[in-house]
Each structure stands twice: as C-alpha cells, then as structure tokens.
Design a protein around this motif. Structure first.
Motif, mmCIF file in Angstrom:
data_model
loop_
_atom_site.group_PDB
_atom_site.id
_atom_site.type_symbol
_atom_site.label_atom_id
_atom_site.label_comp_id
_atom_site.label_asym_id
_atom_site.label_seq_id
_atom_site.Cartn_x
_atom_site.Cartn_y
_atom_site.Cartn_z
ATOM 1 N N UNK A 1 5.242 -2.412 -6.556
ATOM 2 C CA UNK A 1 5.611 -3.467 -5.607
ATOM 3 C C UNK A 1 6.440 -4.590 -6.232
ATOM 4 N N UNK A 2 6.360 -4.739 -7.547
ATOM 5 C CA UNK A 2 7.098 -5.810 -8.229
ATOM 6 C C UNK A 2 8.541 -5.430 -8.569
ATOM 7 N N UNK A 3 8.948 -4.190 -8.267
ATOM 8 C CA UNK A 3 10.324 -3.762 -8.553
ATOM 9 C C UNK A 3 11.310 -4.700 -7.854
ATOM 10 N N UNK A 4 12.330 -5.150 -8.574
ATOM 11 C CA UNK A 4 13.335 -6.042 -7.994
ATOM 12 C C UNK A 4 14.498 -5.229 -7.436
ATOM 13 N N UNK A 5 14.743 -5.391 -6.152
ATOM 14 C CA UNK A 5 15.790 -4.658 -5.449
ATOM 15 C C UNK A 5 17.162 -5.118 -5.940
ATOM 16 N N UNK A 6 18.056 -4.126 -6.119
ATOM 17 C CA UNK A 6 19.414 -4.419 -6.567
ATOM 18 C C UNK A 6 20.420 -3.870 -5.566
ATOM 19 N N UNK A 7 21.597 -4.475 -5.526
ATOM 20 C CA UNK A 7 22.670 -3.968 -4.682
ATOM 21 C C UNK A 7 23.003 -2.554 -5.142
ATOM 22 N N UNK A 8 23.144 -1.657 -4.188
ATOM 23 C CA UNK A 8 23.445 -0.261 -4.491
ATOM 24 C C UNK A 8 22.221 0.625 -4.610
ATOM 25 N N UNK A 9 21.013 0.042 -4.568
ATOM 26 C CA UNK A 9 19.789 0.842 -4.628
ATOM 27 C C UNK A 9 19.679 1.725 -3.388
ATOM 28 N N UNK A 10 19.206 2.959 -3.610
ATOM 29 C CA UNK A 10 18.894 3.866 -2.501
ATOM 30 C C UNK A 10 17.380 3.904 -2.377
ATOM 31 N N UNK A 11 16.886 3.495 -1.222
ATOM 32 C CA UNK A 11 15.445 3.405 -0.975
ATOM 33 C C UNK A 11 15.048 4.495 0.010
ATOM 34 N N UNK A 12 14.004 5.245 -0.342
ATOM 35 C CA UNK A 12 13.467 6.266 0.555
ATOM 36 C C UNK A 12 12.047 5.871 0.919
ATOM 37 N N UNK B 1 0.825 -1.212 0.000
ATOM 38 C CA UNK B 1 0.000 0.000 0.000
ATOM 39 C C UNK B 1 0.857 1.260 0.000
ATOM 40 N N UNK B 2 1.936 1.238 0.780
ATOM 41 C CA UNK B 2 2.827 2.399 0.826
ATOM 42 C C UNK B 2 3.508 2.617 -0.524
ATOM 43 N N UNK B 3 3.943 1.534 -1.148
ATOM 44 C CA UNK B 3 4.585 1.632 -2.463
ATOM 45 C C UNK B 3 3.598 2.167 -3.491
ATOM 46 N N UNK B 4 2.395 1.612 -3.516
ATOM 47 C CA UNK B 4 1.378 2.014 -4.486
ATOM 48 C C UNK B 4 0.936 3.466 -4.303
ATOM 49 N N UNK B 5 1.029 3.994 -3.094
ATOM 50 C CA UNK B 5 0.631 5.379 -2.856
ATOM 51 C C UNK B 5 1.794 6.356 -3.001
ATOM 52 N N UNK B 6 2.955 5.861 -3.437
ATOM 53 C CA UNK B 6 4.090 6.743 -3.696
ATOM 54 C C UNK B 6 4.934 7.088 -2.488
ATOM 55 N N UNK B 7 4.765 6.362 -1.396
ATOM 56 C CA UNK B 7 5.535 6.624 -0.173
ATOM 57 C C UNK B 7 6.904 5.960 -0.188
ATOM 58 N N UNK B 8 7.181 5.143 -1.210
ATOM 59 C CA UNK B 8 8.475 4.459 -1.330
ATOM 60 C C UNK B 8 9.055 4.784 -2.705
ATOM 61 N N UNK B 9 10.319 5.220 -2.709
ATOM 62 C CA UNK B 9 10.993 5.457 -3.982
ATOM 63 C C UNK B 9 12.355 4.771 -3.960
ATOM 64 N N UNK B 10 12.847 4.439 -5.146
ATOM 65 C CA UNK B 10 14.150 3.808 -5.291
ATOM 66 C C UNK B 10 14.951 4.650 -6.282
ATOM 67 N N UNK B 11 16.124 5.075 -5.837
ATOM 68 C CA UNK B 11 16.996 5.913 -6.676
ATOM 69 C C UNK B 11 16.252 7.127 -7.230
ATOM 70 N N UNK B 12 15.376 7.691 -6.388
ATOM 71 C CA UNK B 12 14.652 8.900 -6.755
ATOM 72 C C UNK B 12 13.419 8.692 -7.614
ATOM 73 N N UNK B 13 13.058 7.450 -7.880
ATOM 74 C CA UNK B 13 11.880 7.156 -8.713
ATOM 75 C C UNK B 13 10.843 6.362 -7.926
#
Length: 87
Positions: free
Chosen positions: A39-50, A23-35
């Motif tokens: 929810x299906x995004x695959x996390x990579x080493x070096x990713x910056x998560x906010x 729910x947080x991801x779908x509502x824009x409360x989670x970003x990765x590398x500024x984007x």
C-alpha cells in the motif's frame, strides 16, 4: 507525483474506500507494472496498474497529468469469493 497507491486509488475514485484499497493491495489483487506492490508504493507517471475486482479486471495507465487512463477492462463470468472487498 508522490502519492501512495492506496491513496491514489481512493482519490481517483477507482476504489471508494482507502481501507478496501489497502486490503485489495495486501491480498495481491493490485499490481503495478506486473509486480505485486505494498500500500505504501508511490505511484509514478507511466505506471500500469492492474486491479482484480470480483466481477472484472481493470488495467490502467497513469498519464502525464497523473490521471488514470483505462487500457483494458475484462468482465468475469464468476465471482471471486476470496476478494477482500466483499467483506
């Protein structure tokens, strides 16, 4: 490393429930590398998560072992009532 961001947030204990993470991801409360991601995004080493929680914002870096490393934590002086984690 091949894990969805919703599962990653649950497995690492950053967010206690996967449904809340979704729910947080779908509502824009989670970003990765500024984007904003899905929810299906695959996390990579070096990713910056906010992550924007009701009382704080947290920035993490996925380290070489795939573990989250805290980069920054900013506390808010107000509640974000639009946060889906509250419901």
């Amino acid at each position: 490393m091949s894990v969805r961001i919703d599962k990653y947030l649950k497995q690492t204990g950053i967010i206690k429930r996967r449904t809340v993470a979704q729910r947080m991801i779908e509502s824009g409360k989670v970003s990765v590398n500024g984007r904003i991601v899905k929810p299906s995004y695959e996390v990579k080493i070096g990713d910056k998560i906010k992550i924007i929680f009701p009382f704080k914002e947290v920035e993490l870096l996925v380290d070489q072992q795939g573990k989250p490393k805290l980069l920054n934590e900013t506390k808010k002086d107000h509640i974000d009532y639009a946060d889906p984690a509250d419901s």
